[in-house]
Design a protein around this motif. Structure first.
Motif, PDB file in Angstrom:
ATOM      1  N   MET A   1      12.138  14.917  -4.733  1.00 39.85           N
ATOM      2  CA  MET A   1      11.768  13.509  -4.558  1.00 39.85           C
ATOM      3  C   MET A   1      12.679  12.620  -5.385  1.00 39.85           C
ATOM      4  SD  MET A   1      10.222  10.729  -6.192  1.00 39.85           S
ATOM      5  CE  MET A   1       9.658  11.548  -7.657  1.00 39.85           C
ATOM      6  N   ASN A   2      12.978  13.017  -6.607  1.00 38.66           N
ATOM      7  CA  ASN A   2      13.782  12.205  -7.511  1.00 38.66           C
ATOM      8  C   ASN A   2      15.205  12.011  -6.985  1.00 38.66           C
ATOM      9  OD1 ASN A   2      13.643  10.705  -9.927  1.00 38.66           O
ATOM     10  ND2 ASN A   2      14.898  12.249 -10.943  1.00 38.66           N
ATOM     11  N   ALA A   3      15.762  13.009  -6.330  1.00 42.77           N
ATOM     12  CA  ALA A   3      17.106  12.893  -5.764  1.00 42.77           C
ATOM     13  C   ALA A   3      17.132  11.832  -4.668  1.00 42.77           C
ATOM     14  CB  ALA A   3      17.571  14.239  -5.227  1.00 42.77           C
ATOM     15  N   VAL A   4      16.138  11.837  -3.781  1.00 40.97           N
ATOM     16  CA  VAL A   4      16.071  10.845  -2.704  1.00 40.97           C
ATOM     17  C   VAL A   4      15.745   9.467  -3.284  1.00 40.97           C
ATOM     18  CG1 VAL A   4      14.903  10.204  -0.563  1.00 40.97           C
ATOM     19  CG2 VAL A   4      15.423  12.593  -1.026  1.00 40.97           C
TER      20      VAL A   4
ATOM     21  N   ALA B   1      -4.485  15.957  -6.199  1.00 41.22           N
ATOM     22  CA  ALA B   1      -5.056  17.123  -5.526  1.00 41.22           C
ATOM     23  C   ALA B   1      -4.746  17.132  -4.035  1.00 41.22           C
ATOM     24  CB  ALA B   1      -6.561  17.168  -5.745  1.00 41.22           C
ATOM     25  N   GLY B   2      -4.632  15.966  -3.435  1.00 36.99           N
ATOM     26  CA  GLY B   2      -4.352  15.892  -2.006  1.00 36.99           C
ATOM     27  C   GLY B   2      -4.002  14.482  -1.598  1.00 36.99           C
ATOM     28  N   LEU B   3      -3.349  14.363  -0.444  1.00 37.44           N
ATOM     29  CA  LEU B   3      -2.956  13.060   0.099  1.00 37.44           C
ATOM     30  C   LEU B   3      -3.427  12.967   1.550  1.00 37.44           C
ATOM     31  CD1 LEU B   3       0.652  12.827  -1.386  1.00 37.44           C
ATOM     32  CD2 LEU B   3      -1.305  11.413  -1.996  1.00 37.44           C
ATOM     33  N   PRO B   4      -3.524  11.752   2.099  1.00 38.86           N
ATOM     34  CA  PRO B   4      -4.007  11.596   3.474  1.00 38.86           C
ATOM     35  C   PRO B   4      -3.150  12.361   4.476  1.00 38.86           C
ATOM     36  CG  PRO B   4      -3.888   9.462   2.376  1.00 38.86           C
ATOM     37  CD  PRO B   4      -3.259  10.458   1.462  1.00 38.86           C
ATOM     38  N   LEU B   5      -3.812  12.934   5.452  1.00 39.68           N
ATOM     39  CA  LEU B   5      -3.192  13.646   6.568  1.00 39.68           C
ATOM     40  C   LEU B   5      -2.348  14.840   6.122  1.00 39.68           C
ATOM     41  CD1 LEU B   5      -2.124  10.523   8.659  1.00 39.68           C
ATOM     42  CD2 LEU B   5      -4.212  11.873   8.886  1.00 39.68           C
ATOM     43  N   GLY B   6      -2.546  15.318   4.918  1.00 43.67           N
ATOM     44  CA  GLY B   6      -1.809  16.483   4.436  1.00 43.67           C
ATOM     45  C   GLY B   6      -0.390  16.178   3.991  1.00 43.67           C
ATOM     46  N   ALA B   7      -0.075  14.921   3.703  1.00 43.56           N
ATOM     47  CA  ALA B   7       1.261  14.560   3.234  1.00 43.56           C
ATOM     48  C   ALA B   7       1.513  15.174   1.860  1.00 43.56           C
ATOM     49  CB  ALA B   7       1.406  13.048   3.163  1.00 43.56           C
ATOM     50  N   ARG B   8       2.784  15.394   1.533  1.00 44.64           N
ATOM     51  CA  ARG B   8       3.152  15.950   0.231  1.00 44.64           C
ATOM     52  C   ARG B   8       3.604  14.871  -0.741  1.00 44.64           C
ATOM     53  NH1 ARG B   8       7.383  20.397   1.752  1.00 44.64           N
ATOM     54  NH2 ARG B   8       7.562  20.534  -0.522  1.00 44.64           N
ATOM     55  N   VAL B   9       3.912  13.661  -0.222  1.00 45.38           N
ATOM     56  CA  VAL B   9       4.381  12.574  -1.066  1.00 45.38           C
ATOM     57  C   VAL B   9       3.831  11.254  -0.536  1.00 45.38           C
ATOM     58  CG1 VAL B   9       6.536  12.321   0.227  1.00 45.38           C
ATOM     59  CG2 VAL B   9       6.421  11.476  -2.120  1.00 45.38           C
TER      60      VAL B   9
ATOM     61  N   GLY C   1       9.946  18.769   8.199  1.00 45.07           N
ATOM     62  CA  GLY C   1      11.064  18.962   7.287  1.00 45.07           C
ATOM     63  C   GLY C   1      10.603  19.162   5.861  1.00 45.07           C
ATOM     64  N   ASP C   2      11.597  19.275   4.986  1.00 45.12           N
ATOM     65  CA  ASP C   2      11.303  19.500   3.568  1.00 45.12           C
ATOM     66  C   ASP C   2      10.884  18.197   2.906  1.00 45.12           C
ATOM     67  OD1 ASP C   2      13.673  18.141   3.519  1.00 45.12           O
ATOM     68  OD2 ASP C   2      14.733  19.564   2.242  1.00 45.12           O
ATOM     69  N   LEU C   3      10.652  18.269   1.606  1.00 44.58           N
ATOM     70  CA  LEU C   3      10.183  17.087   0.893  1.00 44.58           C
ATOM     71  C   LEU C   3      11.226  15.979   0.881  1.00 44.58           C
ATOM     72  CD1 LEU C   3       7.606  16.240  -0.857  1.00 44.58           C
ATOM     73  CD2 LEU C   3       9.306  16.201  -2.649  1.00 44.58           C
ATOM     74  N   GLY C   4      12.508  16.345   0.877  1.00 40.71           N
ATOM     75  CA  GLY C   4      13.562  15.333   0.920  1.00 40.71           C
ATOM     76  C   GLY C   4      13.481  14.504   2.196  1.00 40.71           C
TER      77      GLY C   4
ATOM     78  N   SER D   1       0.848  -1.190   0.000  1.00 42.06           N
ATOM     79  CA  SER D   1       0.000   0.000   0.000  1.00 42.06           C
ATOM     80  C   SER D   1       0.880   1.235   0.000  1.00 42.06           C
ATOM     81  CB  SER D   1      -0.883   0.013   1.245  1.00 42.06           C
ATOM     82  OG  SER D   1      -1.772  -1.067   1.219  1.00 42.06           O
ATOM     83  N   GLY D   2       0.326   2.339  -0.457  1.00 43.90           N
ATOM     84  CA  GLY D   2       1.076   3.588  -0.489  1.00 43.90           C
ATOM     85  C   GLY D   2       1.513   3.997   0.912  1.00 43.90           C
ATOM     86  N   GLN D   3       2.752   4.408   1.030  1.00 41.70           N
ATOM     87  CA  GLN D   3       3.302   4.856   2.310  1.00 41.70           C
ATOM     88  C   GLN D   3       3.479   6.370   2.269  1.00 41.70           C
ATOM     89  OE1 GLN D   3       3.982   2.965   5.124  1.00 41.70           O
ATOM     90  NE2 GLN D   3       2.909   1.365   3.979  1.00 41.70           N
ATOM     91  N   THR D   4       3.067   7.006   3.345  1.00 40.08           N
ATOM     92  CA  THR D   4       3.255   8.445   3.505  1.00 40.08           C
ATOM     93  C   THR D   4       4.336   8.661   4.557  1.00 40.08           C
ATOM     94  OG1 THR D   4       1.449   8.460   5.114  1.00 40.08           O
ATOM     95  CG2 THR D   4       0.885   9.030   2.840  1.00 40.08           C
ATOM     96  N   PRO D   5       4.826   9.889   4.746  1.00 33.32           N
ATOM     97  CA  PRO D   5       5.916  10.126   5.690  1.00 33.32           C
ATOM     98  C   PRO D   5       5.464  10.141   7.154  1.00 33.32           C
ATOM     99  CG  PRO D   5       5.370  12.161   4.578  1.00 33.32           C
ATOM    100  CD  PRO D   5       4.544  11.086   3.945  1.00 33.32           C
TER     101      PRO D   5
END
Length: 190
Positions: free
Chosen positions: A87-90, A108-116, A44-47, A29-33
């Motif tokens: 994201m691509n660098a990581v 448009a959006g991800l669970p809990l406000g995640a960016r990735v 932190g940042d997207l990295g 399943s998709g994993q969020t941070p």
């Protein structure tokens, strides 16, 4: 199909499994941070968020004795394509020389406000799979063979309709009244 769990990965935020094993593959399943210890998004940042996502993916895969080298397909979901380079660098750091197939889309959006969010499909290593439960055997029937049974399209004898000539048929064979010729024939029950 076997539902899999991963004790070192964050708990699911909905009614789904961490992973499923089916047909020689493990679908994660998709994993969020999410930090597994706190259940909250990492700061932190997207990295930094992408590194946490890959740590969660490694936890799910390691619960099945798999690694990122077993991954054959990756799906990446970003809230904005402006974050693609970070994201691509990581991503390149995490996979090294291994290059699985990948799709990256902006959502448009991800669970809990995640960016990735990242989901992976891995090739399962050969090994014993739990047996599927067996189906109960069908009860033997004493009915006649299928060819001797009445067709489902034919109504039972008590409901069969038979056409009767009447003044309701078009054109009316017995009379020539104008009203009779405009009516439609309707079947009558016997």
């Amino acid at each position: 199909m076997d539902l899999l769990s991963a004790p070192d990965a964050p708990a699911a935020v909905g009614p789904y499994s961490a992973a499923v094993r089916a047909g020689g593959f493990v679908f994660c399943s998709g994993q969020t941070p999410l930090d597994p210890a706190t259940g909250r998004l990492v700061d932190g940042d997207l990295g930094d968020q992408t590194r946490r996502v890959f740590a969660n993916i490694r936890a799910v895969l390691s619960a099945q004795n798999l690694t990122l080298d077993d991954v054959c397909k990756v799906g990446v979901f970003l809230t904005t394509m402006d974050d693609f380079a970070a994201m691509n660098a990581v991503y390149a750091e995490a996979f090294g020389e291994h290059r699985p197939a990948r799709s990256t889309v902006a959502v448009a959006g991800l669970p809990l406000g995640a960016r990735v969010e990242i989901e992976v499909t891995a090739l399962a290593r050969p090994g014993p799979m739990p047996r599927r439960p067996t189906r109960r055997p069908r009860r033997p029937t004493t009915a006649s063979p299928r060819s001797a049974r009445p067709s489902r399209r034919t109504p039972p004898p008590s409901r069969r309709t038979t056409p009767r000539p009447s003044c309701r048929t078009l054109p009316c064979p017995r009379c020539s009244s104008a009203t009779a010729s405009r009516r439609r024939w309707t079947p009558t029950r016997t």
